[in-house]
Motif scaffolding. Structure first.
Motif, PDB file in Angstrom:
ATOM      1  N   ARG A 271       0.618  -1.439   0.107  1.00 50.25           N
ATOM      2  CA  ARG A 271       0.196  -0.012  -0.165  1.00 50.25           C
ATOM      3  C   ARG A 271       0.840   1.242   0.091  1.00 50.25           C
ATOM      4  N   LYS A 272       1.683   1.296  -0.762  1.00 47.09           N
ATOM      5  CA  LYS A 272       2.748   2.555  -0.923  1.00 47.09           C
ATOM      6  C   LYS A 272       2.718   2.728  -2.232  1.00 47.09           C
ATOM      7  N   PRO A 273       1.533   3.309  -2.950  1.00 47.50           N
ATOM      8  CA  PRO A 273       1.377   3.784  -4.466  1.00 47.50           C
ATOM      9  C   PRO A 273       2.728   4.762  -4.972  1.00 47.50           C
ATOM     10  N   ASN A 274       2.863   5.900  -4.060  1.00 48.65           N
ATOM     11  CA  ASN A 274       3.703   6.976  -4.272  1.00 48.65           C
ATOM     12  C   ASN A 274       5.235   6.440  -4.339  1.00 48.65           C
ATOM     13  N   ASP A 275       5.656   5.363  -3.582  1.00 47.32           N
ATOM     14  CA  ASP A 275       6.792   4.771  -3.678  1.00 47.32           C
ATOM     15  C   ASP A 275       6.962   3.967  -4.999  1.00 47.32           C
ATOM     16  N   ALA A 276       5.973   3.278  -5.419  1.00 54.79           N
ATOM     17  CA  ALA A 276       5.944   2.587  -6.566  1.00 54.79           C
ATOM     18  C   ALA A 276       6.055   3.539  -7.913  1.00 54.79           C
ATOM     19  N   VAL A 277       5.515   4.693  -7.735  1.00 57.39           N
ATOM     20  CA  VAL A 277       5.531   5.789  -8.750  1.00 57.39           C
ATOM     21  C   VAL A 277       7.108   6.417  -8.883  1.00 57.39           C
ATOM     22  N   ALA A 278       7.593   6.566  -7.738  1.00 59.47           N
ATOM     23  CA  ALA A 278       9.072   6.787  -7.744  1.00 59.47           C
ATOM     24  C   ALA A 278       9.814   5.971  -8.419  1.00 59.47           C
ATOM     25  N   SER A 293      11.591   1.106 -24.254  1.00 59.19           N
ATOM     26  CA  SER A 293      10.729   0.834 -24.980  1.00 59.19           C
ATOM     27  C   SER A 293       9.480  -0.018 -24.498  1.00 59.19           C
ATOM     28  N   GLY A 294       9.989  -0.898 -23.470  1.00 61.19           N
ATOM     29  CA  GLY A 294       9.084  -2.110 -22.705  1.00 61.19           C
ATOM     30  C   GLY A 294       8.314  -1.443 -21.605  1.00 61.19           C
ATOM     31  N   MET A 295       8.648  -0.199 -21.452  1.00 65.65           N
ATOM     32  CA  MET A 295       7.778   0.538 -20.230  1.00 65.65           C
ATOM     33  C   MET A 295       6.301   0.255 -20.451  1.00 65.65           C
ATOM     34  N   LYS A 296       5.881   0.621 -21.538  1.00 62.39           N
ATOM     35  CA  LYS A 296       4.456   0.751 -21.827  1.00 62.39           C
ATOM     36  C   LYS A 296       3.819  -0.897 -21.469  1.00 62.39           C
ATOM     37  N   ASP A 297       4.237  -1.592 -21.977  1.00 66.21           N
ATOM     38  CA  ASP A 297       3.746  -3.171 -21.664  1.00 66.21           C
ATOM     39  C   ASP A 297       3.928  -3.598 -20.406  1.00 66.21           C
ATOM     40  N   GLU A 298       5.021  -3.177 -19.652  1.00 67.17           N
ATOM     41  CA  GLU A 298       5.159  -3.572 -18.364  1.00 67.17           C
ATOM     42  C   GLU A 298       3.989  -2.912 -17.438  1.00 67.17           C
ATOM     43  N   LEU A 299       3.827  -1.677 -17.710  1.00 65.57           N
ATOM     44  CA  LEU A 299       2.670  -0.916 -16.946  1.00 65.57           C
ATOM     45  C   LEU A 299       1.138  -1.591 -17.220  1.00 65.57           C
ATOM     46  N   GLN A 300       0.936  -1.903 -18.706  1.00 65.30           N
ATOM     47  CA  GLN A 300      -0.268  -2.398 -19.010  1.00 65.30           C
ATOM     48  C   GLN A 300      -0.230  -3.803 -18.495  1.00 65.30           C
ATOM     49  N   LYS A 301       0.558  -4.823 -18.266  1.00 69.47           N
ATOM     50  CA  LYS A 301       0.541  -5.711 -17.547  1.00 69.47           C
ATOM     51  C   LYS A 301       0.173  -5.855 -16.109  1.00 69.47           C
ATOM     52  N   THR A 335      -2.518   7.551 -11.977  1.00 71.29           N
ATOM     53  CA  THR A 335      -2.711   9.081 -11.980  1.00 71.29           C
ATOM     54  C   THR A 335      -1.566   9.949 -11.740  1.00 71.29           C
ATOM     55  N   ASN A 336      -0.813   9.386 -10.810  1.00 68.16           N
ATOM     56  CA  ASN A 336       0.421  10.223 -10.514  1.00 68.16           C
ATOM     57  C   ASN A 336       1.888  10.111 -11.385  1.00 68.16           C
ATOM     58  N   LEU A 337       1.493   9.337 -12.297  1.00 65.28           N
ATOM     59  CA  LEU A 337       2.864   8.773 -13.265  1.00 65.28           C
ATOM     60  C   LEU A 337       2.772  10.184 -14.208  1.00 65.28           C
ATOM     61  N   ASN A 338       3.197  11.184 -13.685  1.00 68.04           N
ATOM     62  CA  ASN A 338       3.262  12.297 -14.788  1.00 68.04           C
ATOM     63  C   ASN A 338       4.688  12.640 -15.160  1.00 68.04           C
ATOM     64  N   THR A 339       5.411  12.002 -15.508  1.00 66.32           N
ATOM     65  CA  THR A 339       6.779  11.932 -16.123  1.00 66.32           C
ATOM     66  C   THR A 339       7.010  12.111 -17.757  1.00 66.32           C
ATOM     67  N   GLY A 340       5.958  12.274 -18.354  1.00 69.42           N
ATOM     68  CA  GLY A 340       6.074  12.465 -19.758  1.00 69.42           C
ATOM     69  C   GLY A 340       6.239  10.965 -20.213  1.00 69.42           C
ATOM     70  N   LEU A 341       5.991  10.016 -19.576  1.00 69.12           N
ATOM     71  CA  LEU A 341       6.141   8.806 -20.057  1.00 69.12           C
ATOM     72  C   LEU A 341       5.125   8.392 -21.123  1.00 69.12           C
TER      73      LEU A 341
END
Length: 358
Positions: A271-278, A293-301, A335-341
């Motif tokens: 239950r530490k979503p902010n640390d996961a974001v970091a 280039s694999g970030m999108k697929d990992e996020l989707q999974k 929601t907090n993944l505002n890194t330009g990813l």
């Protein structure tokens, strides 16, 4: 104390180097008869009643050479015989020839050394190809009557077969043979073993063998850590996950995409979503463009597949609470993944009632 421990772990994760740097004889016939009826490999006919013609010709020529002419046959004949083996009856003739050649080398040429490891590897490979795995396992015996010098590389051929067929029983047999015959484990062995355990969902087995590899001083590859940590995250076992991460960080500096996301999943389970974001943000900053280039697929999974995998491994009474927390924390993380990813992450699976028990 738990809060302090968690805080230290998160701090260590965020400060780890990845986030700081870019970087057959007649007496054997009853046995072989039983072997011939066991189908080891799709497409391989193991109930052939006669050996392949080319194999039988070479077999006759080599036996005549050693038993009649009393001379060692050309090496090319043996290699050709190995290459032409198609089914278990061919392999039985091959092993009969090997036993005759060993006997001739000992009694006539006074050669006590085994054949070289290359020959053993090719013999084992032929056994696997022909579906004669019991013969292949004989090639792993030290002091065998066939003059074969066993090696872990030979065992890899059989382990690869076990991997391709999700055969954990064969995996266990081979690992016992390696131990019994004092064959040293290698990083490549761990890669295959971990993969088999992951694909067959054998969590206890992967941990059993992982301890054996670590105790033997085997330097695990990144690929092994990826499989092991993915497995821990899929099982929702955060205690094991952090222990594996500690082992990984002690032996290598840089995280891979898979190990980094496994840590993010562990933090979500805590239950530490902010640390996961970091962690994901720093991964996005430090990974090479090719890896990124694999970030999108990992996020989707992580969003659509991983929660269902975790819930599947939890007790029924735990699922409702865990499902609610994962849904909430994953939504917060995304929601907090505002890194330009650049990743168009769909939350459809999280919102579907049938996907996660309510």
């Amino acid at each position: 104390m738990q809060a302090v421990s968690n805080s230290r772990r998160v701090s260590r994760l965020l400060q780890s180097p990845i986030f700081l740097s870019f970087h057959l004889r007649s007496t054997e016939q009853p046995f072989l008869s039983g072997l011939a009826q066991r189908n080891y490999s799709p497409g391989v006919d193991n109930v052939e009643e006669t050996p392949t013609e080319a194999v039988k010709d070479l077999y006759d020529k080599m036996l005549q050479s050693v038993n009649v002419k009393r001379s060692m046959p050309p090496n090319a004949w043996l290699w050709s015989m190995i290459e032409n083996c198609k089914h278990s009856h061919d392999i039985s003739l091959l092993f009969d020839v090997l036993q005759n050649l060993r006997r001739f080398r000992l009694s006539n040429l006074r050669i006590h050394d085994d054949f070289n490891c290359s020959l053993c590897r090719e013999v084992t490979k032929a056994c696997v190809h022909a579906g004669a795995l019991d013969f292949g396992k004989k090639a792993l015996w030290k002091h065998n009557v066939y003059g074969l010098a066993p090696s872990v590389a030979s065992a890899h051929h059989i382990l690869t077969y076990a991997k391709n067929h999700n055969d954990t029983n064969l995996l266990v047999e081979v690992m016992k043979l390696l131990k019994r015959n004092d064959l040293p484990l290698q990083p490549g062995t761990a890669d295959i073993v971990f993969s088999i355990c992951y694909n067959t969902d054998e969590w206890e087995l992967i941990n059993k063998y992982a301890k054996r590899f670590v105790k033997a001083g085997v330097k695990l590859r990144q690929t092994s850590f990826e499989t092991w940590m993915r497995f821990a995250a899929k099982r929702g076992d955060t205690e094991s996950l952090w222990k594996i991460e500690k082992l990984r960080s002690d032996s290598m500096k840089q995280h891979t995409l898979a190990t980094g996301f496994s840590c993010a999943k562990g933090l979500l389970l805590e239950r530490k979503p902010n640390d996961a974001v970091a962690i994901i943000q720093v991964l996005n900053q430090t990974l090479s463009e090719a890896k990124k280039s694999g970030m999108k697929d990992e996020l989707q999974k992580l969003v659509s597949e991983w929660p269902l995998e975790v819930l599947k491994h939890k007790k029924e009474e735990e699922r409702k609470t865990l499902a609610a927390s994962l849904k909430s924390d994953i939504l917060d993380m995304v929601t907090n993944l505002n890194t330009g990813l650049e990743a168009n992450i769909s939350l459809e699976d999280l919102n579907r009632k049938e996907s996660i028990p309510q």
